[in-house]
Design a protein around this motif. Structure first.
Motif, PDB file in Angstrom:
ATOM      1  N   HIS A  42       0.859  -1.183   0.000  1.00 14.45           N
ATOM      2  CA  HIS A  42       0.000   0.000   0.000  1.00 14.45           C
ATOM      3  C   HIS A  42       0.898   1.238   0.000  1.00 14.45           C
ATOM      4  O   HIS A  42       1.835   1.324   0.816  1.00 14.45           O
ATOM      5  N   LEU A  49      -0.599  -5.163   0.392  1.00  8.52           N
ATOM      6  CA  LEU A  49      -1.930  -4.750  -0.031  1.00  8.52           C
ATOM      7  C   LEU A  49      -2.952  -5.862   0.232  1.00  8.52           C
ATOM      8  O   LEU A  49      -2.720  -7.029  -0.101  1.00  8.52           O
ATOM      9  N   GLU A  53      -8.248  -3.891  -1.177  1.00  7.32           N
ATOM     10  CA  GLU A  53      -7.634  -2.628  -1.580  1.00  7.32           C
ATOM     11  C   GLU A  53      -7.302  -2.584  -3.079  1.00  7.32           C
ATOM     12  O   GLU A  53      -6.911  -1.531  -3.587  1.00  7.32           O
TER      13      GLU A  53
END
Length: 444
Positions: A42, A49, A53
């Motif tokens: 992220h 991640l 997401e």
């Protein structure tokens, strides 16, 4: 080779497969990369991640493939039918006339990915991506394209499933290759030169540099921005991510069967690389065999000297690190060989190779010494393409000329050493819409 094998190799001009031999499973190399693949992070938290997401830009089916560690993943029947309609399985050819022109003892073969309706290997993943979006009810896809081959492929796949498509085409290619944008428009796509005035990031880029030639990183940023801000819209891309590499492995699996039919084992397998998809699709099934001790081939990724994401590590031009996949910094952070997400490449004619980073899977294999890389100058690649055209009768894409030029280098080395080798390369696309580039480079 045994006598029978030698006879088969001598007789091989074109090796074909039946339509029912289109692979029924994709091969996922993530399952076999030593030490595993570094996860996407992220951009804010720098944590791996989560599946949720990814959902702003991709459908759930493709997210599952992106994060999968399964070795083999089923190809849906609907996708196999669509692949048959675009000409899969594709033939493997013996480049015997090129061999004769070079006077080499090497045996050269090439896999013909130029025969699809849009002229490259790109439909192999475009069809799969459009299908998984379609079955989840998405009705609009956005994407970027460099040379236009990926944009053409996704436009075609979107039309096949009755979806809308918007393509941001790198401005230098938009100007150099006008007929590719016409192909996309014939399939019903909206096509914009990137940077464009259609997105906030495009407008900001043009304010800073009104004459900006564009880059794939900029075009990706624009496509993602439009996808995130438009209803029932998802983003698709033609390279780099794991699920794209996965879909392309139909190429290598077919090539395995075809080489086995003529009792040949490759000594060197060669493909051009920009983001890495045609190289991955061509070599990954063979790399799986090598990791199991079933072959001892060398796998050579060939990039332009002006965009050396892999080979640039030796001179300090590139690095193996986490970086954004786009210029605006909207994508997850990916561990890859990168020239930096703000890298602005020269407007070379091989527009599909003008990307700042390399696919994480290809990068991991290079980092571990499982594959090799070469960087070639643009003029050498066009001369190689001219020789290939005159001997084999096929006009290759400027991107594919990099693989041809490397194969010629290695075949000439075989001549110098009086050494037999089996050299196999991927002819990733045709150059029938790149004739102005040939005229410019070869002084026609």
């Amino acid at each position: 080779m045994a006598d029978n094998s030698e006879a088969k190799a001598r007789e091989a001009i074109k090796v074909t497969l039946d339509v029912d031999e289109i692979p029924k499973k994709w091969y996922n190399i993530v399952a076999d990369i030593p030490g595993g693949l570094p996860p996407a992070l992220h951009p804010g938290t720098k944590e791996p991640l989560k599946p949720s997401e990814w959902e702003a830009i991709f459908p759930k089916g493709l997210i599952r493939q992106e994060l999968s560690t399964e070795r083999f993943i089923d190809v849906p029947d609907e996708v196999r039918e669509a692949l048959a309609r675009i000409g899969r399985p594709t033939p493997l050819y013996r480049a015997s006339r090129l061999e004769k022109a070079l006077g080499t003892p090497a045996r050269i073969y090439y896999k013909r990915e130029d025969l699809s309706p849009t002229g490259s290997h790109k439909p192999n993943t475009a069809i799969a991506q459009a299908y998984f979006n379609f079955i989840e009810g998405v009705d609009h896809l956005t994407t970027e394209t460099g040379a236009g081959q990926w944009g053409s492929a996704l436009s075609s796949a979107a039309a096949y499933f009755g979806m809308k498509c918007t393509v941001f085409m790198v401005k230098s290619s938009y100007d150099q290759k006008p007929y590719r944008k016409y192909v996309m428009k014939l399939y019903g796509a909206d096509v914009y030169a990137s940077p464009s005035d259609r997105t906030e990031f495009g407008r900001k880029t043009l304010e800073k540099d009104p004459g900006c030639a564009g880059s794939l990183g900029i075009a990706i940023s624009e496509a993602i921005e439009l996808a995130v801000n438009s209803p029932n819209t998802k983003y698709s891309l033609g390279s780099v991510l794991n699920h794209v590499m996965l879909h392309q492995t139909v190429i290598g699996q077919e090539a395995q069967k075809q080489l086995a039919m003529i009792d040949e084992k490759p000594d060197k397998m060669i493909a051009c690389v920009g983001g890495g998809s045609n190289f991955a699709g061509f070599t990954f099934p063979f790399i799986y065999e090598k990791l199991k001790g079933k072959n001892d081939a060398r796998f050579i990724a060939v990039e332009p000297e002006s965009v050396p994401s892999l080979t640039g590590i030796k001179s300090g031009r590139s690095r193996y690190d986490y970086d954004f996949g786009d210029t605006a910094g909207m994508t997850p952070l990916l561990k890859m060989y990168t020239l930096g997400h703000d890298f602005m490449p020269d407007p070379i004619h091989a527009g599909g190779l003008r990307y700042h980073g390399m696919a994480p899977t290809v990068s991991a294999l290079y980092d571990k010494g499982i594959i090799d890389a070469e960087a070639l100058p643009q003029d050498e690649t066009f001369v190689a393409g001219e020789l290939f055209t005159r001997t084999e009768g096929i006009i290759p894409a400027p991107e594919s000329c990099h693989a041809i030029a490397s194969a010629i280098r290695h075949a000439r080395e075989c001549k110098r050493l009086n050494k037999e080798e089996v050299i196999v390369f991927n002819l990733s696309g045709h150059g029938l819409l790149d004739l102005q580039n040939y005229a410019t480079m070869l002084g026609m």
